[in-house]
Design a protein around this motif. Structure first.
Motif, mmCIF file in Angstrom:
data_model
loop_
_atom_site.group_PDB
_atom_site.id
_atom_site.type_symbol
_atom_site.label_atom_id
_atom_site.label_comp_id
_atom_site.label_asym_id
_atom_site.label_seq_id
_atom_site.Cartn_x
_atom_site.Cartn_y
_atom_site.Cartn_z
ATOM 1 N N TYR A 34 -7.207 -0.020 7.445
ATOM 2 C CA TYR A 34 -6.810 -0.232 8.877
ATOM 3 C C TYR A 34 -8.023 0.020 9.780
ATOM 4 C CZ TYR A 34 -2.592 0.955 6.028
ATOM 5 O OH TYR A 34 -1.533 1.041 5.097
ATOM 6 N N THR A 97 -0.378 2.168 -3.081
ATOM 7 C CA THR A 97 1.096 2.107 -3.488
ATOM 8 C C THR A 97 2.033 2.160 -2.270
ATOM 9 O OG1 THR A 97 1.132 4.471 -4.171
ATOM 10 C CG2 THR A 97 0.377 2.970 -5.640
ATOM 11 N N GLY A 98 1.427 2.786 -1.242
ATOM 12 C CA GLY A 98 2.486 2.827 -0.250
ATOM 13 C C GLY A 98 1.877 3.737 0.880
ATOM 14 N N THR A 99 2.854 4.006 1.825
ATOM 15 C CA THR A 99 1.889 4.972 2.992
ATOM 16 C C THR A 99 2.656 6.121 2.965
ATOM 17 O OG1 THR A 99 3.298 3.797 4.492
ATOM 18 C CG2 THR A 99 1.057 2.896 4.310
ATOM 19 N N ILE A 100 3.692 6.547 2.178
ATOM 20 C CA ILE A 100 4.231 7.700 2.158
ATOM 21 C C ILE A 100 3.709 9.130 2.396
ATOM 22 C CG2 ILE A 100 5.847 6.586 0.865
ATOM 23 C CD1 ILE A 100 5.380 8.400 -1.600
ATOM 24 N N TYR A 101 2.408 8.980 2.064
ATOM 25 C CA TYR A 101 1.458 10.432 2.568
ATOM 26 C C TYR A 101 0.914 10.243 3.789
ATOM 27 C CZ TYR A 101 2.953 11.606 -2.267
ATOM 28 O OH TYR A 101 3.691 11.951 -3.425
ATOM 29 N N GLY A 102 0.980 9.200 4.426
ATOM 30 C CA GLY A 102 0.403 8.846 5.764
ATOM 31 C C GLY A 102 -1.061 8.221 5.546
ATOM 32 N N TYR A 103 -1.573 8.346 6.631
ATOM 33 C CA TYR A 103 -2.993 7.646 6.736
ATOM 34 C C TYR A 103 -3.936 9.101 6.930
ATOM 35 C CZ TYR A 103 -1.175 3.344 8.232
ATOM 36 O OH TYR A 103 -0.445 1.819 8.328
ATOM 37 N N THR A 104 -5.366 8.692 6.294
ATOM 38 C CA THR A 104 -6.460 9.519 6.558
ATOM 39 C C THR A 104 -7.348 8.727 7.387
ATOM 40 O OG1 THR A 104 -6.144 10.469 4.460
ATOM 41 C CG2 THR A 104 -8.004 10.809 5.467
ATOM 42 N N PHE A 105 -7.756 9.495 8.474
ATOM 43 C CA PHE A 105 -8.530 8.538 9.435
ATOM 44 C C PHE A 105 -10.025 8.884 9.288
ATOM 45 C CE2 PHE A 105 -5.608 6.411 12.268
ATOM 46 C CZ PHE A 105 -4.321 6.874 11.756
ATOM 47 N N GLY A 106 -10.711 8.063 9.587
ATOM 48 C CA GLY A 106 -12.444 8.625 9.874
ATOM 49 C C GLY A 106 -12.295 9.123 11.129
#
Lengths: 114, 113
Positions: A34, A97-106
């Motif tokens: 993203y 597989t999905g975003t159920i663990y959220g995003y990790t950002f730079g």
């Protein structure tokens, strides 16, 4: 472990110049990627996302484009920058597989167009 | 489309005290996931806490806890014993399996010494 790298950290570019921001992810395969933009003190605006190589979805018509030439590489570009392109740009990834663990950002890129 | 609302643009708390940040969301789904992210002055986005909608127990992470009210579609963040390092912008986010995260507009938290 998974890590995400984003560069450069800071960029000052003249109006009309090209732009290339790069984001790479390590330690995972087939991530969702993203690009977000954030004005000072404001919320997050999703610009582009990608679920695979060469697959780009644009959320907002922009003077910007995105590309995913490799599985773990996401590039944000512009041919000619506008003053309104100034802002803070964040790259993020999530499990494919999905975003159920959220995003990790730079760590983000602060772009100033002058 | 799902929406996430953070009705408090700014909040202030005295050091060592407790503060609660509000978040409401709109969905017709029963299975989903909620998050609170912290964005300090460095602007690095940090995941603070995560809640699975099918779990009735409220998630906790050290001084951070949530009050998840599924029927009311409310997901507030409580910060206990506030510290200067808690000063940041906090974002609430919602997602369902396979979908993108939907973020709220954010709440700026100021911590007074």
């Amino acid at each position: 472990s998974q890590t995400i790298h984003q560069w450069p950290a800071t960029l000052v570019q003249p109006v009309g110049s090209p732009l290339s921001l790069e984001c790479t992810v390590e330690g995972t395969s087939n991530p969702n990627l993203y690009w977000y933009r954030q004005a000072a003190g404001r919320g997050l605006q999703l610009l582009f996302y990608s679920v695979g190589i060469g697959q780009i979805s644009s959320e907002v018509p922009q003077n910007l484009s995105a590309s995913r030439p490799q599985d773990r590489q996401f590039i944000l570009s512009s041919k000619k920058l506008l003053l309104s392109d100034s802002g803070f740009y964040l790259c993020a990834w999530s499990d494919g597989t999905g975003t159920i663990y959220g995003y990790t950002f730079g760590s983000g890129t602060r772009l100033t167009v002058v | 489309a799902q929406t996430v609302t953070q009705s408090q643009p700014e909040m202030s708390v005295q050091e060592a005290e407790t503060v609660t940040l509000s978040c409401t969301y709109d969905t017709s789904e029963s299975d989903y996931y909620l998050f609170w992210y912290k964005q300090p002055p460095s602007r690095q986005m940090i995941l603070v806490i995560r809640q699975e909608a099918y779990k009735q127990q409220n998630a906790t992470e050290n001084r951070f806890s949530v009050n998840f009210q599924k029927a009311a579609k409310s997901f507030s963040l409580k910060i206990s014993d506030s510290q200067l390092g808690d000063a940041a912008m906090y974002f609430c986010a919602y997602t369902e399996y396979g979908n993108k995260l939907v973020f709220g507009a954010g709440t700026i938290l100021r911590v007074k010494s």
